[in-house]
Scaffold this motif. Structure first.
Motif, mmCIF file in Angstrom:
data_model
loop_
_atom_site.group_PDB
_atom_site.id
_atom_site.type_symbol
_atom_site.label_atom_id
_atom_site.label_comp_id
_atom_site.label_asym_id
_atom_site.label_seq_id
_atom_site.Cartn_x
_atom_site.Cartn_y
_atom_site.Cartn_z
ATOM 1 N N GLY A 147 -3.056 15.359 -13.025
ATOM 2 C CA GLY A 147 -2.546 14.450 -12.005
ATOM 3 C C GLY A 147 -3.416 13.218 -11.847
ATOM 4 N N ILE A 148 -4.740 13.423 -11.878
ATOM 5 C CA ILE A 148 -5.670 12.301 -11.723
ATOM 6 C C ILE A 148 -5.502 11.312 -12.867
ATOM 7 N N THR A 149 -5.350 11.823 -14.105
ATOM 8 C CA THR A 149 -5.252 10.943 -15.269
ATOM 9 C C THR A 149 -4.092 9.975 -15.146
ATOM 10 N N TYR A 150 -2.908 10.495 -14.892
ATOM 11 C CA TYR A 150 -1.743 9.615 -14.868
ATOM 12 C C TYR A 150 -1.677 8.788 -13.585
ATOM 13 N N THR A 151 -2.292 9.292 -12.516
ATOM 14 C CA THR A 151 -2.428 8.462 -11.316
ATOM 15 C C THR A 151 -3.367 7.297 -11.589
ATOM 16 N N GLN A 152 -4.444 7.555 -12.325
ATOM 17 C CA GLN A 152 -5.391 6.481 -12.636
ATOM 18 C C GLN A 152 -4.783 5.431 -13.562
ATOM 19 N N VAL A 153 -3.856 5.825 -14.417
ATOM 20 C CA VAL A 153 -3.134 4.830 -15.223
ATOM 21 C C VAL A 153 -2.396 3.868 -14.294
ATOM 22 N N ALA A 154 -1.688 4.431 -13.316
ATOM 23 C CA ALA A 154 -0.982 3.582 -12.347
ATOM 24 C C ALA A 154 -1.962 2.760 -11.529
ATOM 25 N N GLN A 155 -3.087 3.356 -11.156
ATOM 26 C CA GLN A 155 -4.070 2.637 -10.351
ATOM 27 C C GLN A 155 -4.701 1.491 -11.132
ATOM 28 N N TYR A 156 -4.905 1.677 -12.437
ATOM 29 C CA TYR A 156 -5.446 0.574 -13.226
ATOM 30 C C TYR A 156 -4.477 -0.610 -13.209
ATOM 31 N N VAL A 157 -3.198 -0.337 -13.387
ATOM 32 C CA VAL A 157 -2.205 -1.417 -13.375
ATOM 33 C C VAL A 157 -2.254 -2.150 -12.038
ATOM 34 N N VAL A 158 -2.343 -1.386 -10.952
ATOM 35 C CA VAL A 158 -2.377 -1.997 -9.615
ATOM 36 C C VAL A 158 -3.649 -2.828 -9.436
ATOM 37 N N LEU A 159 -4.800 -2.248 -9.748
ATOM 38 C CA LEU A 159 -6.055 -2.950 -9.443
ATOM 39 C C LEU A 159 -6.267 -4.166 -10.334
ATOM 40 N N ILE A 160 -5.879 -4.089 -11.620
ATOM 41 C CA ILE A 160 -6.120 -5.242 -12.488
ATOM 42 C C ILE A 160 -5.156 -6.367 -12.157
ATOM 43 N N TRP A 219 2.170 -12.087 -0.180
ATOM 44 C CA TRP A 219 2.326 -10.960 -1.098
ATOM 45 C C TRP A 219 1.071 -10.764 -1.953
ATOM 46 N N VAL A 220 0.307 -11.845 -2.191
ATOM 47 C CA VAL A 220 -0.937 -11.710 -2.951
ATOM 48 C C VAL A 220 -1.967 -10.951 -2.110
ATOM 49 N N ILE A 221 -1.991 -11.218 -0.804
ATOM 50 C CA ILE A 221 -2.906 -10.496 0.083
ATOM 51 C C ILE A 221 -2.549 -9.014 0.112
ATOM 52 N N VAL A 258 0.842 -1.205 0.000
ATOM 53 C CA VAL A 258 0.000 0.000 0.000
ATOM 54 C C VAL A 258 0.875 1.253 0.000
ATOM 55 N N GLY A 259 1.935 1.252 0.823
ATOM 56 C CA GLY A 259 2.825 2.411 0.884
ATOM 57 C C GLY A 259 3.521 2.684 -0.439
ATOM 58 N N ALA A 260 3.972 1.611 -1.121
ATOM 59 C CA ALA A 260 4.639 1.785 -2.407
ATOM 60 C C ALA A 260 3.683 2.367 -3.444
ATOM 61 N N SER A 261 2.434 1.880 -3.463
ATOM 62 C CA SER A 261 1.470 2.409 -4.435
ATOM 63 C C SER A 261 1.149 3.871 -4.146
ATOM 64 N N PHE A 262 1.024 4.224 -2.864
ATOM 65 C CA PHE A 262 0.738 5.620 -2.517
ATOM 66 C C PHE A 262 1.909 6.529 -2.885
ATOM 67 N N ALA A 263 3.130 6.039 -2.710
ATOM 68 C CA ALA A 263 4.306 6.835 -3.076
ATOM 69 C C ALA A 263 4.296 7.146 -4.569
ATOM 70 N N VAL A 264 3.891 6.162 -5.371
ATOM 71 C CA VAL A 264 3.803 6.385 -6.826
ATOM 72 C C VAL A 264 2.744 7.440 -7.130
ATOM 73 N N ALA A 271 -3.718 -3.280 -1.920
ATOM 74 C CA ALA A 271 -3.384 -2.119 -2.746
ATOM 75 C C ALA A 271 -4.386 -1.953 -3.880
ATOM 76 N N GLY A 272 -4.857 -3.071 -4.450
ATOM 77 C CA GLY A 272 -5.820 -3.000 -5.543
ATOM 78 C C GLY A 272 -7.160 -2.460 -5.113
ATOM 79 N N GLY A 273 -7.659 -2.914 -3.959
ATOM 80 C CA GLY A 273 -8.940 -2.414 -3.465
ATOM 81 C C GLY A 273 -8.906 -0.923 -3.194
#
Length: 588
Positions: A173-186, A392-394, A11-17, A399-401
């Motif tokens: 900022g939202i657009t490129y953050t959402q690109v990263a978030q899509y990668v994380v959530l999928i 690590w899957v948990i 979660v911390g790594a995703s937030f840092a991104v 992070a995905g949720g």
């Protein structure tokens, strides 16, 4: 390394991104803040749109709803996906051709009325605020489970992260953050699904595994699941729906509501050309399909795993002893989202459909009432633990949720703030405001919207699933018809548009208030006693489609009884529908 530490790292790594992207994408103009300077590549915009559209409801709740209701709840899949197709085909290219920043701005200029624009702003804010409550609450639930903090603390952390990348970067900022978030959530969604599909069917592709042979029983997986739920007094998982009218209306309500929700529509204002808007829609459908084809498999396999955990030797054998319950049940018990009560005091966990029709069978087995209750929303989050997947899957699913909840929350908050700063402040209150002043107003509006959304998340208005019904119902009944008529009808005028929006909005909200009691009005739930009291048997969750029909009817009726729109407006409608020349969208 403890599971808590692993969760914290992911979660911390995703937030840092996300925060790093916000700093890089700092918006310096209103054009960057509202539409990312209309310079986003179609593939990136498609990915961001997918993340924006697939909220916590899609990531966390949809599989839980499918698991609970089986085929009957496939209306969510059909409605949400069909709505995006409507948006992509009937709205996105034309709205981009019009070349404005916000949905109310299009409605106000198309219907040449400040009053209509104000009504559109009101409908947008009500729909977006009610919808964002669920996203912030979803983030709080995920935090409380995976980072072992209270729900309120989780909400505050989520609000701080959204504040950084949404207020600083705006749409850019939202657009490129959402690109990263899509990668994380999928990634978070599909990896556990692949593992579980392999465990249960030896097929690594979850959508195919859903129709494959169950390893332990040697029968098709869905047939195995049908047999278990039938033995526990539930309807077959694959059983057909009993009320087809409500199924059609509910699907249609979700479709129209999805197409009318402004936080997705504004994504198509961020690309350079009309053609890019079409390509963005196509790419978004591809990215969305990855999760939506996987969700039915996650639902069925998660349900099967849960039931075989409680009844490892079959439903006609003694259930799991409470003292031997697995770690994941103990973990989720502490959150209160799983509750167990030993009603017959035999030390075991009986789970079944405690209805009069099944009572004789239950009593013959020594059961004295269902002893297990759980929140359906935990299914996706608990799936890795149920299947004994690596730690690590948990961490990844945590992070995905959070990515799913925060991505949609950011889009909704931007839609709210842009309506306040651009449509109300610049459009009506202070048209001469400088660009710097408007940008400041946009950021302040965003900050206030985050504070309000966080407060509502901590103090929900007493309705959960009803929030979604209200948000989609209002969008379907008020915003979607106005957009469609604004694009495809030269005859609808300002009086008709305003009357239609108000009629659709109030009939839908009043119907939902009467049958679900969601507006703090004492006694408003007096009709919420079941389908026998519904008007023509129509569920309040399905009424958005009726509200849309009322909107269309009133708008056309009033327009035909009043003057035609000015000729320049009719010419404008035609130019939007039939673009000539190079196809480059009008610059604002």
């Amino acid at each position: 390394m403890s599971q808590f530490t692993i969760n914290l790292l992911f979660v911390g790594a995703s937030f840092a991104v996300y925060i790093a992207i916000a700093i890089w994408a700092l918006a310096g103009s209103t054009r960057e803040f509202y539409v990312a300077s209309a310079g986003v590549h179609p593939v990136a915009n498609g990915m961001a749109t997918a993340a924006d559209w697939m909220s916590a409801a899609s990531f966390i709740s949809m599989a839980g709803m499918l698991a609970a209701g089986g085929y009957a709840n496939s209306t969510f899949l059909m409605g949400w996906t069909g709505g995006f197709v409507l948006l992509a085909m009937l709205l996105a290219p034309y709205l981009r051709k019009f070349g404005k920043f916000t949905v109310p701005e299009f409605i106000g200029e198309r219907f040449y009325s400040r009053g209509v624009r104000v009504v559109a702003v009101g409908c947008l804010i009500v729909a977006s605020v009610t919808y964002v409550i669920g996203q912030m609450t979803g983030a709080g639930v995920a935090f409380s489970r995976f980072l072992e903090v209270s729900n309120d603390q989780g909400l505050l952390i989520a609000a701080i992260v959204v504040f950084f990348y949404a207020v600083l970067g705006g749409m850019k900022g939202i657009t490129y953050t959402q690109v990263a978030q899509y990668v994380v959530l999928i990634t978070a969604y599909t990896i556990p699904a692949v593992f579980i599909s392999l465990q249960l069917t030896n097929n690594p592709i979850p959508p195919l595994g859903l129709f494959s042979t169950h390893v332990d029983s040697g029968m098709p997986l869905l047939q195995t699941l049908d047999g278990i739920v039938r033995d526990l007094g539930f309807r077959d998982y694959t059983a057909d729906v009993s009320n087809r009218l409500n199924m059609v209306l509910f699907t249609l309500s979700l479709m129209l509501g999805t197409a009318g929700l402004p936080h997705v529509i504004i994504r198509f204002f961020t690309v350079p050309k009309v053609a890019d808007a079409r390509w963005s829609a196509g790419w978004a459908l591809v990215f969305i399909a990855v999760l939506y084809l996987t969700a039915p498999a996650v639902a069925a396999m998660g349900k099967l795993n849960l039931l075989t955990t409680i009844y490892p030797d079959g439903t006609d054998q003694p259930a799991l002893e409470y003292s031997e319950r697995p770690d994941w049940i103990q973990t989720w018990e502490t959150t209160g989202l799983i509750q167990i009560e030993d009603k017959n005091e035999d030390g075991r966990i009986q789970y079944y459909n405690d209805t009069p029709e099944f009572r004789d069978v239950a009593e013959a087995r020594g059961w004295e009432g269902n002893e297990l209750t759980f929140n359906n929303d935990i299914l996706v989050l608990a799936n890795p633990e149920i299947a004994n997947l690596p730690g690590w899957v948990i961490g990844l699913i945590a992070a995905g949720g959070l990515a799913a909840a925060l991505s949609t929350a950011a889009g909704l908050l931007l839609a709210i703030s842009s309506s306040v700063s651009h449509d109300l402040i610049k459009g009506m209150i202070n048209p001469s405001i400088s660009e710097k002043g408007e940008l400041r107003a946009a950021r302040i509006s965003m900050a206030v919207a985050i504070v309000v959304a966080t407060w509502l998340g901590m103090n929900p208005p007493g309705f959960a699933a009803q929030v979604v019904a209200l948000a989609f119902g209002i969008a379907a009944a008020s915003i979607f018809p106005a957009l469609i008529m604004g694009i495809f009808s030269k005859r609808v005028n300002s009086k008709g548009a305003m009357a239609g929006m108000l009629a659709g909005f109030f009939t839908t909200t009043i119907y939902i208030a009467l049958y679900l009691g969601v507006f703090f009005i004492p006694g408003t739930a007096m009709l919420a006693n079941g389908s026998e009291t519904w008007l023509f048997g129509i569920s309040p969750l399905s009424f958005g489609a009726v509200g849309a029909l009322i909107n269309f009817s009133v708008a056309y009726g009033v327009s035909l009884l009043t003057e035609e729109p000015p000729q320049e407006i009719q010419d404008l409608v035609e130019s939007v529908r039939y673009p000539r020349g190079a196809g480059k969208a009008i610059d604002h």
